[in-house]
Design an enzyme around this catalytic site. Structure first.
Site, mmCIF file in Angstrom:
data_model
loop_
_atom_site.group_PDB
_atom_site.id
_atom_site.type_symbol
_atom_site.label_atom_id
_atom_site.label_comp_id
_atom_site.label_asym_id
_atom_site.label_seq_id
_atom_site.Cartn_x
_atom_site.Cartn_y
_atom_site.Cartn_z
ATOM 1 N N HIS A 95 26.386 90.707 32.408
ATOM 2 C CA HIS A 95 27.395 91.392 30.716
ATOM 3 C C HIS A 95 27.365 89.756 29.989
ATOM 4 O O HIS A 95 27.151 88.847 30.365
ATOM 5 C CB HIS A 95 28.873 91.756 31.262
ATOM 6 N N CYS A 139 23.306 91.101 26.702
ATOM 7 C CA CYS A 139 23.971 91.600 25.631
ATOM 8 C C CYS A 139 23.995 89.745 24.454
ATOM 9 O O CYS A 139 24.758 89.077 24.772
ATOM 10 C CB CYS A 139 25.492 92.311 25.431
ATOM 11 N N ASP A 175 22.647 77.769 21.860
ATOM 12 C CA ASP A 175 22.569 76.838 21.191
ATOM 13 C C ASP A 175 21.711 75.961 20.358
ATOM 14 O O ASP A 175 21.923 74.663 20.098
ATOM 15 C CB ASP A 175 24.127 76.033 20.949
#
Length: 362
Positions: free
Chosen positions: A215, A271, A278
């Site tokens: 997740h 997800c 970054d």
């Protein structure tokens, strides 16, 4: 990951209670301190993410096998077409594979610096005289009241098989919430320690690989370093008790610790994973972006032929910025609306094919 239901694909239970997850994210403690963001890190880090920041990534059951849509598409494409693909071809074919299976998620490629998208795809360091190390994380959230997944263990198993087909001598640490005593649980502490192990004593020539299947989520940014005002994060198996792992921490643990001369490939099958590391450069493999990219290649090739025919451009180079839609821009390279900041093609003397790189947008 989220749910998917398309054609013969079985809908799975895998959604989290987002209100509860936001509360957990807000209470989560950082595991690193902020460091100054280097828009041009020295290491060669390339990350495949299964979707854009605002999208979910599917956990599905298809043809009798559970697996993450991103990992499955990537390995299916490599199996079908072999290794003789460029980075842009791999991305295009992953997107096509996802579309054929009726997934809407858009795969992305991010990097620490410029990449030649027409060069051959490879996870191996081109100066491969060093070690091969991999951190493999698969979390099905077994026994959780909500958000249990089904394909993340399979993703790790299949990706590990792929790694071993590419080189001998891999040092691999696997974190999974299965019953194998050789697999430590993918808790927040173990994930952080696993990343530190992966980066430990990294030297020029090393090949590093990190795969995460589980997740992911997004939450409001609290330190002002996100253009869209949202941080992305990973969900360890013990996130209800010990919190999530923010993209700021991922950056500091990985990008900030990876020395020059190292090639690191990352696959994030979760997800909201578009900018989870970054990295300063990002190419979103939408149909429009891929078409624009190829059209620009044809245009530049024609320009080079014309210059060669005229005997022009005997030396020097110039850069063309590709149109498209990028991720986090390099603040020192502002592009006009509709362009990829930083994505340039360096045009060498006549008859040389253009070198591509520097991309948000790649």
């Amino acid at each position: 990951m989220g749910n998917a239901c398309a054609g013969g694909i079985k809908k799975l239970t895998g959604k989290l209670n987002m209100d509860e997850l936001m509360k957990i994210a807000k209470k989560s403690k950082r595991v690193t301190r902020d460091v100054e963001v280097d828009l041009n890190p020295t290491a060669d880090i390339r990350m495949f993410s299964g979707c854009q920041d605002h999208q979910t990534s599917a956990d599905a059951y298809n043809a009798g096998v559970y697996g993450g849509a991103c990992t499955t598409a990537m390995l299916d494409v490599i199996s079908k077409y072999g290794e003789n693909m460029s980075w842009i071809e791999l991305l295009q074919r992953m997107r096509q594979d996802l579309e054929e299976n009726q997934y809407t998620q858009i795969p992305q490629l991010s990097s620490s610096h410029s990449v030649d998208l027409e060069s051959q795809f490879s996870i191996k360091n081109p100066n491969s005289n060093g070690r091969f190390k991999a951190l493999m994380i698969g979390i099905n959230y077994v026994g959780h009241e909500e958000g249990e997944l089904n394909g993340c263990h399979n993703d790790v198993i299949k990706m590990t098989e792929y790694l071993k087909s590419q080189a001998d001598g891999w040092e691999i640490r696997t974190l999974m919430d299965d019953e194998d005593e050789d697999h430590p649980m993918p808790t927040k502490e173990n994930i952080v320690n696993g990343i530190k192990w992966l980066m430990e004593d990294a030297q020029p020539g090393d090949t590093l690989f990190w795969h995460y299947s589980g997740h992911g989520g997004s939450c409001p940014d609290e330190n002002g370093d996100e253009e869209d005002g949202m941080d992305e994060f990973l969900c360890p198996v013990d996130y209800p008790e010990n919190g999530i792992l923010l993209d700021d921490d991922v950056y500091n643990l990985v990008v900030g610790a990876c020395p020059g001369g190292v090639r690191m490939t990352v696959v994030m099958d979760c997800c909201h994973s578009g900018t989870i590391m970054d990295l300063p450069n990002n190419f979103q493999a939408t149909e429009e972006n891929c078409n624009d990219f190829m059209a620009e290649l044809q245009k530049i090739a024609a320009q080079l032929q014309a210059l060669a025919a005229q005997g022009a451009a005997q030396s020097g180079s110039r850069a063309i910025t590709l149109p498209g839609q990028g991720g986090k821009p390099d603040t020192n390279n502002k592009a006009a609306p509709g362009q990829f900041p930083g994505m340039q093609m360096s045009m060498p003397p006549p008859m040389g094919f253009p070198q591509m790189g520097g991309y948000p947008g790649m």
